[in-house]
Design a protein around this motif. Structure first.
Motif, PDB file in Angstrom:
ATOM      1  N   ALA A 122      33.593  29.212  39.634  1.00  0.00           N
ATOM      2  CA  ALA A 122      33.283  30.475  38.974  1.00  0.00           C
ATOM      3  C   ALA A 122      33.542  31.639  39.916  1.00  0.00           C
ATOM      4  N   GLY A 123      34.151  32.690  39.395  1.00  0.00           N
ATOM      5  CA  GLY A 123      34.442  33.869  40.199  1.00  0.00           C
ATOM      6  C   GLY A 123      35.794  33.853  40.868  1.00  0.00           C
ATOM      7  N   VAL A 124      36.515  32.721  40.817  1.00  0.00           N
ATOM      8  CA  VAL A 124      37.849  32.612  41.426  1.00  0.00           C
ATOM      9  C   VAL A 124      38.903  32.957  40.370  1.00  0.00           C
ATOM     10  N   SER A 125      39.834  33.830  40.728  1.00  0.00           N
ATOM     11  CA  SER A 125      40.925  34.211  39.826  1.00  0.00           C
ATOM     12  C   SER A 125      42.237  33.631  40.335  1.00  0.00           C
ATOM     13  N   VAL A 126      43.038  33.059  39.426  1.00  0.00           N
ATOM     14  CA  VAL A 126      44.269  32.347  39.782  1.00  0.00           C
ATOM     15  C   VAL A 126      45.449  32.967  39.043  1.00  0.00           C
ATOM     16  N   ARG A 146      39.234  31.632  36.603  1.00  0.00           N
ATOM     17  CA  ARG A 146      39.869  32.491  35.596  1.00  0.00           C
ATOM     18  C   ARG A 146      41.373  32.556  35.863  1.00  0.00           C
ATOM     19  N   ILE A 147      42.179  32.329  34.838  1.00  0.00           N
ATOM     20  CA  ILE A 147      43.636  32.374  34.964  1.00  0.00           C
ATOM     21  C   ILE A 147      44.142  33.758  34.584  1.00  0.00           C
ATOM     22  N   VAL A 148      44.999  34.327  35.444  1.00  0.00           N
ATOM     23  CA  VAL A 148      45.655  35.603  35.170  1.00  0.00           C
ATOM     24  C   VAL A 148      47.151  35.327  35.125  1.00  0.00           C
ATOM     25  N   ARG A 149      47.803  35.657  34.016  1.00  0.00           N
ATOM     26  CA  ARG A 149      49.201  35.278  33.820  1.00  0.00           C
ATOM     27  C   ARG A 149      50.150  36.411  34.210  1.00  0.00           C
ATOM     28  N   ALA A 150      51.026  36.104  35.165  1.00  0.00           N
ATOM     29  CA  ALA A 150      52.077  37.037  35.569  1.00  0.00           C
ATOM     30  C   ALA A 150      53.229  36.942  34.569  1.00  0.00           C
ATOM     31  N   PRO A 151      54.093  37.954  34.473  1.00  0.00           N
ATOM     32  CA  PRO A 151      55.198  37.924  33.502  1.00  0.00           C
ATOM     33  C   PRO A 151      56.149  36.748  33.692  1.00  0.00           C
ATOM     34  N   SER A 152      56.332  36.295  34.935  1.00  0.00           N
ATOM     35  CA  SER A 152      57.239  35.190  35.233  1.00  0.00           C
ATOM     36  C   SER A 152      56.775  34.517  36.517  1.00  0.00           C
ATOM     37  N   SER A 153      57.339  33.346  36.824  1.00  0.00           N
ATOM     38  CA  SER A 153      56.955  32.647  38.051  1.00  0.00           C
ATOM     39  C   SER A 153      57.296  33.429  39.314  1.00  0.00           C
ATOM     40  N   LEU A 161      48.866  39.989  44.494  1.00  0.00           N
ATOM     41  CA  LEU A 161      48.569  41.060  45.451  1.00  0.00           C
ATOM     42  C   LEU A 161      48.139  42.347  44.751  1.00  0.00           C
ATOM     43  N   GLU A 162      48.865  42.729  43.716  1.00  0.00           N
ATOM     44  CA  GLU A 162      48.581  43.992  43.035  1.00  0.00           C
ATOM     45  C   GLU A 162      47.197  44.007  42.388  1.00  0.00           C
ATOM     46  N   GLN A 163      46.780  42.872  41.859  1.00  0.00           N
ATOM     47  CA  GLN A 163      45.494  42.803  41.164  1.00  0.00           C
ATOM     48  C   GLN A 163      44.372  42.251  42.046  1.00  0.00           C
ATOM     49  N   SER A 164      44.666  42.047  43.330  1.00  0.00           N
ATOM     50  CA  SER A 164      43.666  41.538  44.287  1.00  0.00           C
ATOM     51  C   SER A 164      43.011  40.255  43.771  1.00  0.00           C
ATOM     52  N   LEU A 165      43.847  39.310  43.335  1.00  0.00           N
ATOM     53  CA  LEU A 165      43.357  38.026  42.852  1.00  0.00           C
ATOM     54  C   LEU A 165      43.096  37.085  44.020  1.00  0.00           C
ATOM     55  N   ASP A 166      42.473  35.947  43.749  1.00  0.00           N
ATOM     56  CA  ASP A 166      42.060  35.049  44.826  1.00  0.00           C
ATOM     57  C   ASP A 166      43.123  34.013  45.197  1.00  0.00           C
ATOM     58  N   VAL A 167      43.883  33.560  44.201  1.00  0.00           N
ATOM     59  CA  VAL A 167      44.812  32.443  44.405  1.00  0.00           C
ATOM     60  C   VAL A 167      46.094  32.708  43.617  1.00  0.00           C
ATOM     61  N   ALA A 168      47.237  32.321  44.182  1.00  0.00           N
ATOM     62  CA  ALA A 168      48.504  32.295  43.455  1.00  0.00           C
ATOM     63  C   ALA A 168      48.945  30.844  43.332  1.00  0.00           C
ATOM     64  N   ALA A 169      49.406  30.447  42.158  1.00  0.00           N
ATOM     65  CA  ALA A 169      49.813  29.065  41.905  1.00  0.00           C
ATOM     66  C   ALA A 169      51.269  29.022  41.463  1.00  0.00           C
ATOM     67  N   GLY A 170      52.019  28.040  41.977  1.00  0.00           N
ATOM     68  CA  GLY A 170      53.401  27.921  41.554  1.00  0.00           C
ATOM     69  C   GLY A 170      54.199  26.924  42.355  1.00  0.00           C
TER      70      GLY A 170
END
Length: 247
Positions: A122-126, A146-153, A161-170
């Protein structure tokens, strides 16, 4: 000599050209060369398949996996290159995989997250590419984050970086390149999934076409075509998939 009989070739490529859906959002398998033309392992496979069918290849290029999938589902392309996923399988007949690709997580250097198991809290954004295999997988698997969807991989790290999220997946290779290019980032050890990259065609095509495609993929692995294409294009972070039973 063409691989297929004229009847099977016509079923596979009804327009007389093999329309191959190419996803440039996966840098391991497709990219633009110095002249701006599509290139990569998937492009090489598309052209070889077209040669064996006795038709010309027509590359239908997209910037995301979701658009590439939809083109094949809608019959606007005859073949595509996708990560195997149950949701995509509703409209696409897949071969066995030809390449295995690692999926990884990236965080900031000062992040308290040090292990893959710590991401789903809880509280982690990906951040993840919308409609990518990673999006489909993590949508099923993550229960608390919480999943945050970027326009593309390729846009995942920028969104992270722009949204100060916690994790990037790919794709591990893409994230490694971003970590080398941008200061203050690190990959978590290991992988959270292995993508099975396969070829596919619309499910409403005749079984003879689907059978031909399955046999083609196995031959390309067995003859070293896939491995040589990966070497030629400098692919790292992926491996040739093992042989599969074709019947």
């Amino acid at each position: 000599m063409p691989l297929a009989s004229p009847d099977v070739a016509a079923a596979f490529a009804p327009t007389g050209r093999l329309r191959a859906s190419i996803n440039l959002g996966n840098p391991i398998l497709a990219h633009r060369d110095a002249q701006g033309a599509p290139g990569g392992v998937s492009v090489d496979l598309a052209r070889e398949l077209a040669r064996r069918l006795g038709v010309e290849a027509e590359l239908v290029v997209f910037d995301t996996a979701a658009k590439s999938v939809e083109a094949v589902r809608a019959g606007k392309a005859d073949v595509g290159f996708f990560a195997i996923d149950p949701l995509r399988g509703e409209g696409i007949a897949f071969t066995a995989p030809y390449v295995l690709i690692e999926g990884s997580y990236l965080v900031r250097e000062d992040s308290p997250i040090t292990d893959n198991a710590q991401v789903d809290r809880a509280g982690v954004s990906v951040a993840v590419g919308q409609g990518s295999a990673y999006d489909l997988f993590l949508t099923r698997e993550l229960k608390a984050a919480r999943i945050v969807r970027a326009p593309s991989s390729p846009a995942v790290v920028g969104t992270f970086l722009e949204q100060s999220l916690d994790v990037a997946a790919g794709v591990r290779q893409q994230l490694e390149a971003d970590a080398q290019r941008l200061p203050g980032l690190r990959l978590l050890p290991g992988r959270f999934m292995v993508i099975q990259q396969a070829m596919g065609l619309p499910k409403d095509r005749p079984e003879a076409a689907a059978c031909l495609l399955r046999e083609f993929v196995e031959e390309m692995k067995a003859q070293g075509f896939v491995a040589e294409a990966m070497r030629r294009h400098g692919v790292q972070g992926a491996s040739v998939a093992p042989a599969a039973q074709v019947g």
